[in-house]
Design a protein around this motif. Structure first.
Motif, PDB file in Angstrom:
ATOM      1  N   GLN A 299       0.883  -1.160   0.000  1.00 24.40           N
ATOM      2  CA  GLN A 299       0.000   0.000   0.000  1.00 24.40           C
ATOM      3  C   GLN A 299       0.921   1.209   0.000  1.00 24.40           C
ATOM      4  O   GLN A 299       1.896   1.238   0.746  1.00 24.40           O
ATOM      5  N   GLY A 300       0.642   2.174  -0.855  1.00 21.66           N
ATOM      6  CA  GLY A 300       1.478   3.375  -0.921  1.00 21.66           C
ATOM      7  C   GLY A 300       2.493   3.323  -2.043  1.00 21.66           C
ATOM      8  O   GLY A 300       3.622   3.793  -1.882  1.00 21.66           O
ATOM      9  N   ILE A 301       2.108   2.794  -3.179  1.00 18.81           N
ATOM     10  CA  ILE A 301       3.045   2.637  -4.312  1.00 18.81           C
ATOM     11  C   ILE A 301       3.558   3.997  -4.790  1.00 18.81           C
ATOM     12  O   ILE A 301       4.731   4.130  -5.136  1.00 18.81           O
ATOM     13  N   ASP A 302       2.699   5.023  -4.784  1.00 17.66           N
ATOM     14  CA  ASP A 302       3.138   6.353  -5.232  1.00 17.66           C
ATOM     15  C   ASP A 302       4.204   6.917  -4.293  1.00 17.66           C
ATOM     16  O   ASP A 302       5.187   7.506  -4.739  1.00 17.66           O
ATOM     17  N   ALA A 303       4.016   6.718  -2.991  1.00 13.24           N
ATOM     18  CA  ALA A 303       4.992   7.206  -2.021  1.00 13.24           C
ATOM     19  C   ALA A 303       6.324   6.465  -2.170  1.00 13.24           C
ATOM     20  O   ALA A 303       7.395   7.074  -2.097  1.00 13.24           O
TER      21      ALA A 303
ATOM     22  N   MET B 158      19.318   2.520 -10.760  1.00 15.34           N
ATOM     23  CA  MET B 158      17.917   2.120 -10.849  1.00 15.34           C
ATOM     24  C   MET B 158      17.011   3.337 -10.804  1.00 15.34           C
ATOM     25  O   MET B 158      17.099   4.147  -9.876  1.00 15.34           O
ATOM     26  N   LYS B 159      16.165   3.471 -11.796  1.00 13.28           N
ATOM     27  CA  LYS B 159      15.166   4.542 -11.851  1.00 13.28           C
ATOM     28  C   LYS B 159      13.838   3.923 -12.287  1.00 13.28           C
ATOM     29  O   LYS B 159      13.377   4.114 -13.410  1.00 13.28           O
ATOM     30  N   PRO B 160      13.195   3.160 -11.393  1.00 13.21           N
ATOM     31  CA  PRO B 160      11.985   2.434 -11.799  1.00 13.21           C
ATOM     32  C   PRO B 160      10.793   3.354 -12.010  1.00 13.21           C
ATOM     33  O   PRO B 160      10.687   4.413 -11.383  1.00 13.21           O
ATOM     34  N   GLY B 161       9.914   2.933 -12.878  1.00 10.29           N
ATOM     35  CA  GLY B 161       8.656   3.628 -13.090  1.00 10.29           C
ATOM     36  C   GLY B 161       7.534   2.839 -12.453  1.00 10.29           C
ATOM     37  O   GLY B 161       7.755   1.766 -11.884  1.00 10.29           O
ATOM     38  N   ILE B 162       6.345   3.367 -12.567  1.00 10.77           N
ATOM     39  CA  ILE B 162       5.156   2.634 -12.130  1.00 10.77           C
ATOM     40  C   ILE B 162       4.511   2.080 -13.390  1.00 10.77           C
ATOM     41  O   ILE B 162       4.176   2.835 -14.306  1.00 10.77           O
TER      42      ILE B 162
ATOM     43  N   ILE C 242      15.492  -4.108  -9.508  1.00 11.68           N
ATOM     44  CA  ILE C 242      16.400  -5.229  -9.747  1.00 11.68           C
ATOM     45  C   ILE C 242      17.678  -4.951  -8.971  1.00 11.68           C
ATOM     46  O   ILE C 242      18.314  -3.910  -9.156  1.00 11.68           O
ATOM     47  N   ASP C 243      18.028  -5.873  -8.082  1.00  6.38           N
ATOM     48  CA  ASP C 243      19.222  -5.656  -7.268  1.00  6.38           C
ATOM     49  C   ASP C 243      20.481  -5.923  -8.092  1.00  6.38           C
ATOM     50  O   ASP C 243      20.411  -6.380  -9.236  1.00  6.38           O
ATOM     51  N   PRO C 244      21.662  -5.641  -7.554  1.00  6.29           N
ATOM     52  CA  PRO C 244      22.910  -5.818  -8.304  1.00  6.29           C
ATOM     53  C   PRO C 244      23.208  -7.277  -8.675  1.00  6.29           C
ATOM     54  O   PRO C 244      24.158  -7.531  -9.409  1.00  6.29           O
ATOM     55  N   PHE C 245      22.377  -8.212  -8.208  1.00  2.51           N
ATOM     56  CA  PHE C 245      22.630  -9.637  -8.445  1.00  2.51           C
ATOM     57  C   PHE C 245      21.528 -10.258  -9.302  1.00  2.51           C
ATOM     58  O   PHE C 245      21.344 -11.460  -9.337  1.00  2.51           O
ATOM     59  N   SER C 246      20.755  -9.402  -9.983  1.00  2.00           N
ATOM     60  CA  SER C 246      19.669  -9.769 -10.897  1.00  2.00           C
ATOM     61  C   SER C 246      18.429 -10.306 -10.205  1.00  2.00           C
ATOM     62  O   SER C 246      17.552 -10.879 -10.858  1.00  2.00           O
ATOM     63  N   ASN C 247      18.307 -10.152  -8.908  1.00  2.00           N
ATOM     64  CA  ASN C 247      17.069 -10.502  -8.222  1.00  2.00           C
ATOM     65  C   ASN C 247      16.083  -9.366  -8.428  1.00  2.00           C
ATOM     66  O   ASN C 247      16.437  -8.196  -8.329  1.00  2.00           O
ATOM     67  N   ARG C 248      14.833  -9.718  -8.733  1.00  2.00           N
ATOM     68  CA  ARG C 248      13.806  -8.738  -9.002  1.00  2.00           C
ATOM     69  C   ARG C 248      12.798  -8.717  -7.858  1.00  2.00           C
ATOM     70  O   ARG C 248      12.347  -9.763  -7.411  1.00  2.00           O
ATOM     71  N   ILE C 249      12.436  -7.518  -7.436  1.00  2.00           N
ATOM     72  CA  ILE C 249      11.385  -7.364  -6.431  1.00  2.00           C
ATOM     73  C   ILE C 249      10.286  -6.515  -7.070  1.00  2.00           C
ATOM     74  O   ILE C 249      10.536  -5.384  -7.483  1.00  2.00           O
ATOM     75  N   SER C 250       9.104  -7.098  -7.182  1.00  2.00           N
ATOM     76  CA  SER C 250       7.950  -6.392  -7.733  1.00  2.00           C
ATOM     77  C   SER C 250       7.058  -5.938  -6.599  1.00  2.00           C
ATOM     78  O   SER C 250       6.482  -6.769  -5.896  1.00  2.00           O
ATOM     79  N   PHE C 251       6.971  -4.635  -6.389  1.00  2.00           N
ATOM     80  CA  PHE C 251       6.071  -4.069  -5.402  1.00  2.00           C
ATOM     81  C   PHE C 251       4.776  -3.738  -6.121  1.00  2.00           C
ATOM     82  O   PHE C 251       4.791  -2.985  -7.097  1.00  2.00           O
ATOM     83  N   CYS C 252       3.667  -4.314  -5.687  1.00  2.00           N
ATOM     84  CA  CYS C 252       2.410  -4.160  -6.428  1.00  2.00           C
ATOM     85  C   CYS C 252       1.280  -3.695  -5.515  1.00  2.00           C
ATOM     86  O   CYS C 252       1.095  -4.219  -4.422  1.00  2.00           O
ATOM     87  N   GLU C 253       0.543  -2.703  -6.015  1.00  2.00           N
ATOM     88  CA  GLU C 253      -0.629  -2.204  -5.289  1.00  2.00           C
ATOM     89  C   GLU C 253      -1.837  -2.450  -6.167  1.00  2.00           C
ATOM     90  O   GLU C 253      -1.838  -2.131  -7.345  1.00  2.00           O
TER      91      GLU C 253
END
Length: 177
Positions: free
Chosen positions: A133-137, A150-154, A166-177
């Protein structure tokens, strides 16, 4: 002695005590204050904790949150990304001895990740899907840090709005609202 399982009763008592002092708060404000008093981020987190305990008392199967293990190769880069950029807190570190791989835990607002230099713990390139919750923030916070890698968009996906890092080791974290 009351515990967090008595949170609703505590919130009601708090509202009554404050009302006697001519201070009125809403029911939800009382719940939020009680959650904060027990050290939880908000009422939703405390409520989930209470529900988990109640299920366990009834003998039902109850799962806690998963703790993904992400493979890392460079401690300094991992700390720069997870602590400095994403704003996690380092909870603990473990090594079996001098010159051994690091295994550690980082957390932020109810999300816990394990980071490991051990070759058998995880494969690089994993993906973790995190409800938020709070993806914009979060998006604003990440861009304010001006992390050069890293300059991710929404992105708008069929399942919600998502910020993927994407971390420096190619692991991806998707934050989803």
């Amino acid at each position: 002695m009351r515990t967090f399982n008595d949170a609703k009763a505590i919130a009601k008592s708090l509202r009554q005590a404050l009302k006697q002092k001519n201070i009125e708060i809403s029911h939800s404000e009382g719940l939020e204050l009680v959650a904060a008093g027990f050290g939880f981020d908000d009422w939703n987190v405390l409520s989930a904790k209470i529900e988990t305990v109640e299920h366990a008392r009834q003998g039902a199967v109850s799962f806690g949150p998963a703790n993904p293990i992400l493979r890392i190769f460079d401690v300094a880069k991992a700390k720069e990304f997870y602590l400095d950029y994403l704003g996690f807190t380092l909870d603990w570190e473990h090594r079996f001895g001098d010159n051994f791989p690091l295994y550690c835990q980082v957390s932020r607002s109810g999300l816990t990740l394990h980071l490991s230099e051990h070759s058998g713990d995880a494969s690089p390139g994993a993906r973790v899907f995190v409800h938020i919750q709070g993806i914009d923030a979060l998006h604003k916070e990440l861009h304010a840090k001006d992390y050069r890698f890293m300059k991710p968009g929404i992105e708008v996906q069929p399942w919600g709005r998502e910020v993927m890092v994407i971390d420096p080791f190619s692991n991806r974290i998707s934050f989803c609202e």
